[in-house]
Design an enzyme around this catalytic site. Structure first.
Site, short mmCIF file in Angstrom:
data_model
loop_
_atom_site.label_atom_id
_atom_site.label_comp_id
_atom_site.label_asym_id
_atom_site.label_seq_id
_atom_site.Cartn_x
_atom_site.Cartn_y
_atom_site.Cartn_z
N ASN A 13 0.83 -1.21 0.00
CA ASN A 13 0.00 0.00 0.00
C ASN A 13 0.87 1.27 0.00
O ASN A 13 1.44 1.64 1.03
CB ASN A 13 -0.90 -0.04 1.26
CG ASN A 13 -1.86 1.13 1.31
OD1 ASN A 13 -1.61 2.19 0.76
ND2 ASN A 13 -2.98 0.93 1.99
N PRO A 14 0.97 1.93 -1.16
CA PRO A 14 1.84 3.11 -1.25
C PRO A 14 1.39 4.27 -0.35
O PRO A 14 2.21 5.07 0.10
CB PRO A 14 1.75 3.52 -2.73
CG PRO A 14 0.52 2.86 -3.26
CD PRO A 14 0.26 1.65 -2.43
N LYS A 16 0.13 4.05 2.71
CA LYS A 16 0.67 3.79 4.06
C LYS A 16 2.15 4.17 4.12
O LYS A 16 2.60 4.80 5.06
CB LYS A 16 0.58 2.30 4.38
CG LYS A 16 -0.75 1.82 4.83
CD LYS A 16 -0.59 0.38 5.28
CE LYS A 16 -1.84 -0.16 5.90
NZ LYS A 16 -1.65 -1.45 6.54
N GLU A 40 -0.32 -12.98 5.57
CA GLU A 40 -1.28 -12.33 6.47
C GLU A 40 -2.20 -13.38 7.06
O GLU A 40 -3.03 -13.96 6.36
CB GLU A 40 -2.09 -11.28 5.73
CG GLU A 40 -1.53 -9.89 5.99
CD GLU A 40 -2.49 -8.78 5.64
OE1 GLU A 40 -3.47 -8.58 6.38
OE2 GLU A 40 -2.24 -8.11 4.63
N ASP A 69 -0.21 -3.13 10.55
CA ASP A 69 -1.55 -3.64 10.35
C ASP A 69 -2.53 -2.70 11.03
O ASP A 69 -2.30 -2.29 12.18
CB ASP A 69 -1.68 -5.06 10.92
CG ASP A 69 -2.62 -5.86 10.06
OD1 ASP A 69 -2.20 -6.29 8.97
OD2 ASP A 69 -3.80 -6.01 10.44
#
Ligand code: IMP
Length: 188
Positions: A13-14, A16, A40, A69
């Site tokens: 996820n860029p 984040k 995960e 997370d």
């Protein structure tokens, strides 16, 4: 202290990565993105998910790596979607959440972030939370995920989706967790 003041974030996820990188930069730390496969697991708490994930990244044997997370816990729904936030967003989406919350007075929610650092054979966890409420409609096109329906209590009534990254970073669960990580790393 970290050699070269560099650490890697394993995420697909860029958004984040961008948010976290800006926070760590304030502490003179360089957060690079690591493209790797993450395992995960499904579990009831974010701490367990993040720790398991970072402990199963092969690259963590040779360099400091973080995994994050996050989850949205809606009080009226007894903490749902919590650790299932990703699956719920992909299935019922923001519209589905708003539907579940239709006519509900208690719109309180907590966004939580757990950062797991794997360094020198040990795992360290850093937690950040932000209290807020669920909007009655989708607002804003910035950010990602649940941002357009989450209104932080300490803000001015806008959703995270209506804020710039820097504004979101003054309040967010992720910013709080990464600040804790940065303070821990820079105080050693
Ligand atoms: P993840 O498992 O940590 O990637 O996140 C669980 C779900 O929450 C995903 O659907 C993300 O898009 C969403 N999410 C995580 N962090 C945020 C955030 O800061 N704002 C809005 N949604 C988020």
């Amino acid at each position: 202290m970290l050699r070269g003041r560099t650490l890697w974030m394993a995420t697909g996820n860029p958004h984040k990565h961008r948010e976290a990188r800006i926070i760590l930069m304030e502490y003179g730390l360089d957060l690079r993105r690591l493209e790797t496969k993450r395992i995960e697991i499904q579990a009831d708490d974010l701490e367990e998910i993040a720790a398991y994930s970072v402990e199963h990244i092969p690259e963590a044997d040779s360099r400091p790596i973080v995994v994050e997370d996050a989850g949205l816990f809606i009080h009226h729904l007894k903490g749902f979607p919590g650790p299932y936030s990703s699956y719920v967003l992909k299935t019922i989406g923001l519209g589905g959440i708003l539907k579940l919350m239709e006519g509900v007075q208690n719109r309180e929610a907590t966004f939580k972030s757990v950062v797991a650092l794997r360094w020198r054979g040990e795992t360290h966890l850093f937690v950040g939370e932000v209290q807020g409420r669920i909007a009655t409609e989708i607002r804003g096109s910035q950010g990602f995920g649940y941002d357009p329906i989450f209104i932080p209590d300490e803000g001015d009534g806008r959703t995270f989706g209506e804020m710039t990254i820097r504004e979101k970073n003054t309040l967010s669960h992720r910013a709080r967790a990464f600040r804790r990580l940065a303070l821990w790393l820079t105080s050693r």
